[in-house]
Design a protein around this motif. Structure first.
Motif, PDB file in Angstrom:
ATOM      1  N   ALA A 159       0.847  -1.199   0.000  1.00 38.58           N
ATOM      2  CA  ALA A 159       0.000   0.000   0.000  1.00 38.58           C
ATOM      3  C   ALA A 159       0.882   1.248   0.000  1.00 38.58           C
ATOM      4  CB  ALA A 159      -0.926  -0.009   1.212  1.00 38.58           C
ATOM      5  N   GLY A 160       1.985   1.193   0.751  1.00 42.56           N
ATOM      6  CA  GLY A 160       2.911   2.334   0.776  1.00 42.56           C
ATOM      7  C   GLY A 160       3.495   2.601  -0.603  1.00 42.56           C
ATOM      8  N   TRP A 161       3.886   1.541  -1.278  1.00 44.88           N
ATOM      9  CA  TRP A 161       4.410   1.709  -2.645  1.00 44.88           C
ATOM     10  C   TRP A 161       3.335   2.284  -3.566  1.00 44.88           C
ATOM     11  CZ3 TRP A 161       9.232   1.973  -3.780  1.00 44.88           C
ATOM     12  CH2 TRP A 161      10.191   1.199  -3.119  1.00 44.88           C
ATOM     13  N   THR A 162       2.084   1.903  -3.326  1.00 38.03           N
ATOM     14  CA  THR A 162       0.999   2.418  -4.166  1.00 38.03           C
ATOM     15  C   THR A 162       0.795   3.907  -3.888  1.00 38.03           C
ATOM     16  OG1 THR A 162       0.017   0.213  -4.011  1.00 38.03           O
ATOM     17  CG2 THR A 162      -1.360   1.958  -4.924  1.00 38.03           C
ATOM     18  N   ARG A 163       0.885   4.308  -2.619  1.00 41.97           N
ATOM     19  CA  ARG A 163       0.824   5.748  -2.306  1.00 41.97           C
ATOM     20  C   ARG A 163       1.960   6.487  -3.010  1.00 41.97           C
ATOM     21  NH1 ARG A 163       2.180   6.802   2.531  1.00 41.97           N
ATOM     22  NH2 ARG A 163       2.251   4.775   3.576  1.00 41.97           N
ATOM     23  N   TYR A 164       3.137   5.854  -2.964  1.00 44.80           N
ATOM     24  CA  TYR A 164       4.284   6.475  -3.645  1.00 44.80           C
ATOM     25  C   TYR A 164       3.979   6.676  -5.136  1.00 44.80           C
ATOM     26  CZ  TYR A 164       8.494   6.711  -6.380  1.00 44.80           C
ATOM     27  OH  TYR A 164       9.405   7.092  -7.326  1.00 44.80           O
ATOM     28  N   LEU A 165       3.448   5.637  -5.769  1.00 48.74           N
ATOM     29  CA  LEU A 165       3.125   5.722  -7.198  1.00 48.74           C
ATOM     30  C   LEU A 165       2.124   6.847  -7.446  1.00 48.74           C
ATOM     31  CD1 LEU A 165       3.370   4.285 -10.041  1.00 48.74           C
ATOM     32  CD2 LEU A 165       1.238   3.133  -9.431  1.00 48.74           C
ATOM     33  N   PHE A 166       1.080   6.883  -6.635  1.00 51.04           N
ATOM     34  CA  PHE A 166       0.034   7.889  -6.844  1.00 51.04           C
ATOM     35  C   PHE A 166       0.595   9.295  -6.613  1.00 51.04           C
ATOM     36  CE2 PHE A 166      -3.950   5.033  -5.988  1.00 51.04           C
ATOM     37  CZ  PHE A 166      -3.558   4.218  -7.029  1.00 51.04           C
ATOM     38  N   ASP A 167       1.355   9.470  -5.561  1.00 50.81           N
ATOM     39  CA  ASP A 167       1.925  10.803  -5.299  1.00 50.81           C
ATOM     40  C   ASP A 167       2.863  11.222  -6.433  1.00 50.81           C
ATOM     41  OD1 ASP A 167       0.543  10.924  -2.949  1.00 50.81           O
ATOM     42  OD2 ASP A 167       2.268  10.597  -1.632  1.00 50.81           O
ATOM     43  N   THR A 168       3.635  10.267  -6.949  1.00 50.07           N
ATOM     44  CA  THR A 168       4.588  10.579  -8.009  1.00 50.07           C
ATOM     45  C   THR A 168       3.882  11.035  -9.283  1.00 50.07           C
ATOM     46  OG1 THR A 168       6.076   8.941  -7.095  1.00 50.07           O
ATOM     47  CG2 THR A 168       6.540   9.643  -9.331  1.00 50.07           C
TER      48      THR A 168
END
Ligand code: ZN
Length: 880
Positions: A638-647
């Motif tokens: 989920a953290g990696w997905t937040r990273y993707l979305f923020d990026t």
């Protein structure tokens, strides 16, 4: 000499236990206790990052043997430091010594005279990164004691060692996580939850995966650490300091277990073994039991040494057994055990000579082990100064010579790419890693390859050749067995990290040397991918191809700014730049030229500009209202997905499982994203291990599951026209059937969907993390921008089977593992069982759409080639 070292350790122990400052300490150098108010290593006492760095700054101000430098910023904005500890003379000429490091590391053509002089004047730089995994607190907590002892010692042997060595201590590799963990510990100390794990990731995004980020370098803090050894300081030795579980050996030292990365020079393995043997000898001589080596951790994947091993650095990790953060644990002798390869019994053996018998294990004990470990590493580096510096330059010469004499000689990254934004990203990443990249200044033919002006060339004749080779090739896992024809030694972690494959960049290698090519290379200019495009005042629209990740960056920015956006369902050809199906048109409309220009300026690719209106059928694209489901269970995916979305500038709200009861899904969201998480954690708030449920030690508010009511709401959300996106373990929420919908009818049946997970029936399929061939269905809005024949990162499950739909459901297999060789990079067993199985399925439930992935589309932020599969799901057109 051994006696002297032991005396030092004993002095530290006295400090730790009694809080007594040794009498010979000059009063001007502050002791840790005088600044912190307690002795590091005291039970139930932890310093936070501010206290740690404040102490190190005060120490540096008072001691000419210590210098602290700011080296970058964490994802949450904290300053990162490195503390140099050495003799006052070395500290006075740090930048001169850095220059020597650089020459020895990068110059293969030094004359013997110059080389001898550099080796004579050089010092061994030993970089130690502490507590990257923030629950593993002891290494950072140890540093003030260690630094203070070195700053104040008058031990002649230690002073001699500091003449030969410059320590580069990174006080904390993960400052954001350190503060999260310390704050959590302080909040619960004295309660039943004392020593419990942090209920979330100990990082802005990635938590424990931070040592899995050293190839892709997506996070600011991993970039800071990588720069230190790759391009800024060129230390000859790098040590990562970790902790492991509580009930095994007490301390792990190298050498690691097989398999090892095949491209790494044998000399590096020998050197890490020398450090390991000395660690085992010295720590055992210091009376520390349970030191073990050659066990559990292999040295095939880049996680245990960052990527420093591929850059000619002698590198290894150490791991101490853990207590409960800073709370002691008592371990019964009957609870001691071993797991993983290399140790089969918890008994005296060649790689664990003095097993620890059990008893109380505390932060103070771990600190004692760390101080002994740090002392041994310093002694080994100092005792081998000349050999280590010579070895570093030998290796530089050797790698460059291999690059000049052995194929492959070059990797070529053609300028013409399906996704040119990813080519720019790859070039930038390689440069961040310290890799030399050139650009062709004319067309060249080498063998049957026609290279064009502007193509990028990465020559293998460079000091970090091993890194270039490893990262630009595809991987083949070295299959090694415990006994001849016996059981295969399985990988510790994933087995593929090939950058071109993972990023979707076309590349190839050239196995013939060409002077024509070499004569027409120029270093890649720093502005190679910059462009200058000023939009005309009366522009009608700009367009981006769906095959470019940067297009989605532009589109999410446009949606955020209120621009009208459409997708063209058919390929559309303006002159020489055909836009493939699913490409985006952003209309200037009332948004204004300046707003549109700022979107152009944010992206690294040039759009197609339409000055006048053109007639092309467009599907409207609306800004999706997204919920991202994140559990409190250290939910890295989920953290990696937040990273993707923020990026990519994608707005979302995080929903925790316990929020479903009160959330109004249908009113507030269009898309709900379930990253990979265990179904049991999602719906029961606990893990399943075998047939048994394991209750986590989190306080109960962090263990709230999605209740039956929440699941019913989720079904109603889907049936009412919502989109649900799910990969990894969370697909289990759906493949077993949906809960009966929320509504008045209490007798409503559960809803079957025409997809099930058959991975339990396919036990012979093993994919530890590999890049596999995947065919994508066209045309389909989920695969817009994807190639017909491509690949995706897979961890083997789930594996889907579909069936003929019933009762107002439907399905399309949008991606499939084809019936040809599946393994593109890494390791795979059971290929024939995986072939012709769905890799991704679109499902209709009533008016809603469910997207299920058997592959990992955004794995650890390292698979840009399949990011579009996620973006397209977020932007799925409603069912017409
Ligand atoms: Zn760790």
């Amino acid at each position: 000499m051994r006696l002297l070292r032991s005396t030092c350790v004993l002095a530290w122990v006295l400090v730790t236990v009694a809080g007594v400052v040794p009498a010979q300490t000059p009063t001007t150098v502050p002791s840790p206790a005088s600044v912190l108010g307690f002795e590091p290593g005291t039970d139930r006492q932890l310093m936070d990052y501010g206290q740690l760095t404040e102490y190190m700054k005060q120490l540096a101000a008072a001691s000419d043997r210590v210098e602290i430098r700011a080296v970058g910023t964490t994802p949450l904005g904290r300053t990162m430091y490195v503390a140099f500890i050495s003799s006052a003379e070395n500290i006075g000429i740090l930048d001169e010594l850095r220059g020597i490091n650089k020459q020895l590391a990068l110059d293969p053509d030094l004359t013997e005279e110059v080389r001898a002089s550099l080796i004579e004047r050089g010092r061994v730089f030993v970089m130690e990164t502490l507590s990257m995994h923030s629950g593993e607190v002891a290494p950072s907590q140890s540093l003030p004691l260690y630094a203070y002892s070195l700053a104040t010692t008058d031990d002649p042997e230690l002073l001699r060692q500091l003449d030969d060595v410059v320590l580069m201590m990174v006080p904390c590799h993960n400052p954001d996580g350190m503060d999260m963990v310390v704050e959590h510990y302080r909040e619960y100390v004295g309660t039943k939850y004392e020593g419990s794990s942090l209920p979330r990731v100990y990082h802005k995004y990635v938590g424990h995966d931070n040592n899995r980020d050293f190839v892709a370098l997506t996070q600011e803090d991993t970039q800071v650490i990588s720069r230190l050894y790759s391009t800024d300081w060129f230390p000859q030795v790098l040590v990562e300091k970790h902790q492991m579980g509580s009930t095994g050996p007490r301390y792990y030292v190298p050498p690691n277990h097989d398999p090892i990365a095949q491209v790494i020079d044998e000399g590096l393995w020998n050197w890490s073994a020398v450090f390991g043997a000395n660690l085992a000898r010295d720590m055992t001589a210091d009376g520390l039991q349970g030191v073990a080596s050659h066990w559990l951790f292999d040295d095939y994947w880049p996680g245990s040494t960052e990527t420093s091993h591929w850059k000619n650095i002698i590198s290894f990790l150490t791991e101490a057994a853990s207590c409960k953060t800073a709370t002691p644990v008592f371990i019964e002798p009957t609870e001691l055990r071993v797991r993983g390869k290399g140790l089969s019994e918890y008994k005296k053996g060649v790689n664990m000579l003095d097993p620890w018998p059990g008893g109380t294990w505390s932060l103070g004990k771990i600190v004692e082990y760390e101080l002994s470990s740090m002392a041994s590493i310093l002694a080994t580096a100092a005792g081998n100064r000349r050999q280590i510096l010579t070895f570093r330059n030998d290796l530089c010469r050797k790698e460059v010579e291999k690059g000049r004499t052995q194929a492959p000689f070059y990797f070529v990254l053609p300028q013409k790419q399906t996704d040119p934004g990813e080519l720019a990203a790859l070039a930038e990443l390689l440069q961040l890693h310290g890799i030399e990249i050139d650009r062709l200044t004319k067309d060249v033919v080498v063998g049957d390859r026609h290279l064009s002006t502007g193509d990028l060339v990465v020559p293998l004749a460079q000091p970090y050749r091993a890194f270039v080779k490893e990262m630009l090739e595809s991987q083949r896992y070295p299959e090694r067995h415990y006994t001849p024809s016996g059981e295969l030694i399985r990988p510790y972690d994933i087995t593929s990290w090939s950058l071109p494959l993972h990023m979707g960049v076309t590349s190839y290698q050239i196995d013939t040397r060409s002077t024509d090519l070499e004569d027409h290379l120029e270093p890649l200019p720093s502005d190679a991918f910059e462009f200058d495009l000023t939009l005309p005042d009366d522009v009608w629209a700009i367009a981006y191809p769906s095959s470019n990740n940067q297009a989605y960056l532009a589109v999410f920015a446009a949606l955020e700014a209120g621009f009208e956006v459409g997708r063209i369902a058919q390929p559309f050809g303006p002159e020489d730049r055909e836009l493939p199906a699913g490409s985006f048109v952003i209309l200037m409309g009332s948004g204004g030229r300046d707003g549109l220009q700022s979107i152009v300026d944010q992206t690294s690719i040039t759009p197609v500009v339409f000055e006048n209106e053109v007639t092309v059928a467009r599907l409207p694209v609306r800004k999706p209202r997204i919920a991202l489901v994140e559990t409190y269970f250290h939910d890295m995916d989920a953290g990696w997905t937040r990273y993707l979305f923020d990026t990519y500038g994608i707005s979302y709200l995080v929903l925790h499982p316990g929020d479903f009861d009160t959330a109004n899904l249908a009113r507030d969201f269009d898309v709900i994203v379930f990253p990979g998480a265990s179904k049991d954690v999602l719906t029961k708030g606990k893990y399943k291990r075998g047939d048994r449920y394991v209750v986590n030690d989190y306080p109960p508010e962090f263990r709230q599951p999605i209740t039956r009511k929440g699941l019913a709401k989720l079904t109603a959300f889907l049936q009412g026209g919502g989109t649900v996106v799910s990969w990894g373990g969370s697909t289990g929420l759906f493949t077993g059937g949906l809960a009966a919908p929320d509504g008045d009818d209490e007798d409503a049946d559960a809803i079957e969907i025409p997809v099930r997970d058959i991975s339990d029936n396919l036990e012979d399929v093993r994919v530890p993390g590999a890049f596999l061939a995947v065919d994508y269905l066209h045309p389909h809005p989920l695969t817009w921008g994807m190639p017909a024949h491509g690949g995706a990162f897979s961890r083997g499950n789930p594996i889907f089977a579909t069936s003929i739909p019933r009762l107002d459901t439907d399905r399309r297999v949008v991606a499939v593992y084809p019936e040809r060789e599946l393994l593109l990079s890494g390791y795979l067993e059971g290929e024939d069982q995986l072939q012709n199985k769905p890799a991704m399925v679109w499902v209709r439930v009533g008016k809603g759409q469910l997207v299920l992935y058997g592959v990992r589309p955004q794995f650890r932020g390292s698979t840009p080639s399949t990011f579009k599969l996620v973006f397209n799901a977020l932007l799925l057109p409603p069912i017409g």
